[in-house]
Scaffold this motif. Sequence first.
Motif, PDB file in Angstrom:
ATOM      1  N   ASP A 114       0.852  -1.178   0.000  1.00 23.63           N
ATOM      2  CA  ASP A 114       0.000   0.000   0.000  1.00 23.63           C
ATOM      3  C   ASP A 114       0.895   1.237   0.000  1.00 23.63           C
ATOM      4  O   ASP A 114       2.016   1.205   0.530  1.00 23.63           O
ATOM      5  CB  ASP A 114      -0.852   0.072   1.277  1.00 23.63           C
ATOM      6  N   GLU A 115       0.367   2.326  -0.553  1.00 19.02           N
ATOM      7  CA  GLU A 115       1.111   3.581  -0.564  1.00 19.02           C
ATOM      8  C   GLU A 115       0.121   4.727  -0.376  1.00 19.02           C
ATOM      9  O   GLU A 115      -0.937   4.743  -0.994  1.00 19.02           O
ATOM     10  CB  GLU A 115       1.846   3.731  -1.895  1.00 19.02           C
ATOM     11  N   SER A 116       0.459   5.649   0.486  1.00 17.57           N
ATOM     12  CA  SER A 116      -0.373   6.822   0.718  1.00 17.57           C
ATOM     13  C   SER A 116       0.473   8.065   0.521  1.00 17.57           C
ATOM     14  O   SER A 116       1.678   8.063   0.776  1.00 17.57           O
ATOM     15  CB  SER A 116      -0.936   6.806   2.142  1.00 17.57           C
ATOM     16  N   PHE A 117      -0.193   9.133   0.068  1.00 19.84           N
ATOM     17  CA  PHE A 117       0.475  10.398  -0.202  1.00 19.84           C
ATOM     18  C   PHE A 117      -0.246  11.516   0.535  1.00 19.84           C
ATOM     19  O   PHE A 117      -1.476  11.563   0.537  1.00 19.84           O
ATOM     20  CB  PHE A 117       0.443  10.718  -1.702  1.00 19.84           C
ATOM     21  N   TYR A 118       0.522  12.416   1.124  1.00 17.00           N
ATOM     22  CA  TYR A 118      -0.024  13.621   1.737  1.00 17.00           C
ATOM     23  C   TYR A 118       0.699  14.804   1.100  1.00 17.00           C
ATOM     24  O   TYR A 118       1.927  14.927   1.222  1.00 17.00           O
ATOM     25  CB  TYR A 118       0.171  13.632   3.250  1.00 17.00           C
ATOM     26  N   VAL A 119      -0.041  15.657   0.407  1.00 15.83           N
ATOM     27  CA  VAL A 119       0.550  16.797  -0.298  1.00 15.83           C
ATOM     28  C   VAL A 119       0.777  17.942   0.684  1.00 15.83           C
ATOM     29  O   VAL A 119      -0.155  18.401   1.339  1.00 15.83           O
ATOM     30  CB  VAL A 119      -0.346  17.241  -1.478  1.00 15.83           C
ATOM     31  N   ILE A 120       2.037  18.379   0.765  1.00 17.84           N
ATOM     32  CA  ILE A 120       2.422  19.475   1.656  1.00 17.84           C
ATOM     33  C   ILE A 120       2.331  20.811   0.925  1.00 17.84           C
ATOM     34  O   ILE A 120       1.740  21.757   1.422  1.00 17.84           O
ATOM     35  CB  ILE A 120       3.856  19.259   2.193  1.00 17.84           C
ATOM     36  N   ASN A 121       2.930  20.880  -0.253  1.00 18.86           N
ATOM     37  CA  ASN A 121       2.942  22.099  -1.070  1.00 18.86           C
ATOM     38  C   ASN A 121       2.767  21.730  -2.528  1.00 18.86           C
ATOM     39  O   ASN A 121       3.256  20.682  -2.968  1.00 18.86           O
ATOM     40  CB  ASN A 121       4.279  22.844  -0.931  1.00 18.86           C
ATOM     41  N   GLY A 122       2.123  22.604  -3.277  1.00 15.74           N
ATOM     42  CA  GLY A 122       1.958  22.397  -4.710  1.00 15.74           C
ATOM     43  C   GLY A 122       0.778  21.500  -5.020  1.00 15.74           C
ATOM     44  O   GLY A 122      -0.146  21.342  -4.219  1.00 15.74           O
ATOM     45  N   SER A 123       0.844  20.898  -6.204  1.00 12.14           N
ATOM     46  CA  SER A 123      -0.216  19.991  -6.623  1.00 12.14           C
ATOM     47  C   SER A 123       0.381  18.846  -7.429  1.00 12.14           C
ATOM     48  O   SER A 123       1.487  18.950  -7.965  1.00 12.14           O
ATOM     49  CB  SER A 123      -1.262  20.730  -7.461  1.00 12.14           C
ATOM     50  N   VAL A 124      -0.381  17.770  -7.499  1.00 15.63           N
ATOM     51  CA  VAL A 124       0.056  16.592  -8.231  1.00 15.63           C
ATOM     52  C   VAL A 124      -1.179  15.932  -8.837  1.00 15.63           C
ATOM     53  O   VAL A 124      -2.224  15.847  -8.195  1.00 15.63           O
ATOM     54  CB  VAL A 124       0.856  15.627  -7.310  1.00 15.63           C
ATOM     55  N   GLU A 125      -1.052  15.519 -10.089  1.00 17.54           N
ATOM     56  CA  GLU A 125      -2.137  14.812 -10.755  1.00 17.54           C
ATOM     57  C   GLU A 125      -1.943  13.317 -10.490  1.00 17.54           C
ATOM     58  O   GLU A 125      -0.947  12.736 -10.904  1.00 17.54           O
ATOM     59  CB  GLU A 125      -2.114  15.078 -12.260  1.00 17.54           C
ATOM     60  N   MET A 126      -2.872  12.720  -9.771  1.00 20.55           N
ATOM     61  CA  MET A 126      -2.831  11.301  -9.425  1.00 20.55           C
ATOM     62  C   MET A 126      -3.746  10.529 -10.366  1.00 20.55           C
ATOM     63  O   MET A 126      -4.883  10.957 -10.615  1.00 20.55           O
ATOM     64  CB  MET A 126      -3.313  11.081  -7.990  1.00 20.55           C
ATOM     65  N   THR A 127      -3.265   9.410 -10.866  1.00 23.21           N
ATOM     66  CA  THR A 127      -4.065   8.541 -11.720  1.00 23.21           C
ATOM     67  C   THR A 127      -4.058   7.141 -11.121  1.00 23.21           C
ATOM     68  O   THR A 127      -2.996   6.599 -10.809  1.00 23.21           O
ATOM     69  CB  THR A 127      -3.492   8.515 -13.149  1.00 23.21           C
ATOM     70  N   SER A 154      -0.075   6.210 -11.167  1.00 24.17           N
ATOM     71  CA  SER A 154       1.030   7.081 -11.572  1.00 24.17           C
ATOM     72  C   SER A 154       0.698   8.483 -11.075  1.00 24.17           C
ATOM     73  O   SER A 154      -0.412   8.730 -10.595  1.00 24.17           O
ATOM     74  CB  SER A 154       1.200   7.086 -13.096  1.00 24.17           C
ATOM     75  N   PHE A 155       1.665   9.375 -11.186  1.00 25.25           N
ATOM     76  CA  PHE A 155       1.380  10.776 -10.881  1.00 25.25           C
ATOM     77  C   PHE A 155       2.311  11.681 -11.656  1.00 25.25           C
ATOM     78  O   PHE A 155       3.377  11.265 -12.097  1.00 25.25           O
ATOM     79  CB  PHE A 155       1.430  11.070  -9.376  1.00 25.25           C
ATOM     80  N   ARG A 156       1.860  12.924 -11.853  1.00 26.72           N
ATOM     81  CA  ARG A 156       2.649  13.978 -12.480  1.00 26.72           C
ATOM     82  C   ARG A 156       2.602  15.189 -11.573  1.00 26.72           C
ATOM     83  O   ARG A 156       1.520  15.643 -11.175  1.00 26.72           O
ATOM     84  CB  ARG A 156       2.065  14.400 -13.833  1.00 26.72           C
ATOM     85  N   CYS A 157       3.775  15.716 -11.265  1.00 29.54           N
ATOM     86  CA  CYS A 157       3.868  16.903 -10.423  1.00 29.54           C
ATOM     87  C   CYS A 157       3.361  18.112 -11.195  1.00 29.54           C
ATOM     88  O   CYS A 157       3.658  18.278 -12.375  1.00 29.54           O
ATOM     89  CB  CYS A 157       5.314  17.112  -9.977  1.00 29.54           C
ATOM     90  N   GLY A 158       2.564  18.932 -10.524  1.00 27.60           N
ATOM     91  CA  GLY A 158       1.904  20.069 -11.147  1.00 27.60           C
ATOM     92  C   GLY A 158       2.794  21.288 -11.290  1.00 27.60           C
ATOM     93  O   GLY A 158       3.994  21.254 -10.993  1.00 27.60           O
ATOM     94  N   PRO A 159       2.182  22.395 -11.744  1.00 24.34           N
ATOM     95  CA  PRO A 159       2.922  23.649 -11.957  1.00 24.34           C
ATOM     96  C   PRO A 159       3.707  24.061 -10.709  1.00 24.34           C
ATOM     97  O   PRO A 159       3.170  24.065  -9.606  1.00 24.34           O
ATOM     98  CB  PRO A 159       1.807  24.668 -12.261  1.00 24.34           C
ATOM     99  N   GLY A 160       4.980  24.342 -10.900  1.00 24.89           N
ATOM    100  CA  GLY A 160       5.836  24.735  -9.783  1.00 24.89           C
ATOM    101  C   GLY A 160       6.343  23.570  -8.964  1.00 24.89           C
ATOM    102  O   GLY A 160       7.103  23.752  -8.023  1.00 24.89           O
ATOM    103  N   GLY A 161       5.918  22.350  -9.296  1.00 21.87           N
ATOM    104  CA  GLY A 161       6.378  21.161  -8.583  1.00 21.87           C
ATOM    105  C   GLY A 161       5.529  20.842  -7.370  1.00 21.87           C
ATOM    106  O   GLY A 161       4.514  21.483  -7.108  1.00 21.87           O
TER     107      GLY A 161
END
Length: 147
Positions: free
Chosen positions: A57-70, A93-100
């Motif tokens: 299992d894998e979990s993500f918590y976004v601290i700053n910026g944005s990320v597109e999760m698929t 998969s994911f792609r880091c958003g504008p500014g990272g």
Amino acid sequence: MNPRPLFVTPETYARALNVLGEKITVLASHAATQGYEVFLQRGPEGSGPPPHSHDWDESFYVINGSVEMTYDGTRSIATAGSFVHVPAGTIHSFRCGPGGVEMLSITSHTSQAANLFTTIDREVTAMPPDVSKLVEIGTRYGACLGA
């Protein structure tokens, strides 16, 4: 071996690993916790792994910026404060958003992510990466590339 208390500060972080353009710092490895793993991930805009799955299992918590999760055919934008959980075996998969992005990732007790990231940092230095080498490394640690 009995797990011991773990206290990590920015001054004592291990060197950030270069994993396909992302900087990944191992905050807590399976060896240290005898269970889960925790990583600080910093990715520039557009970076991120290709579709893959793994045995943990894998979990993500976004601290700053944005990320597109698929995952599961769903594409969502996770912004600061968002939490995403991906069960073992789920292609994602994911792609880091504008500014990272800066985010924490936490893996379950079966994780081999620290070993996977360390090996990619050591053995995959060219961009674009050698896909056959990534597949071989992934297989070693319970991860599979592909949709």
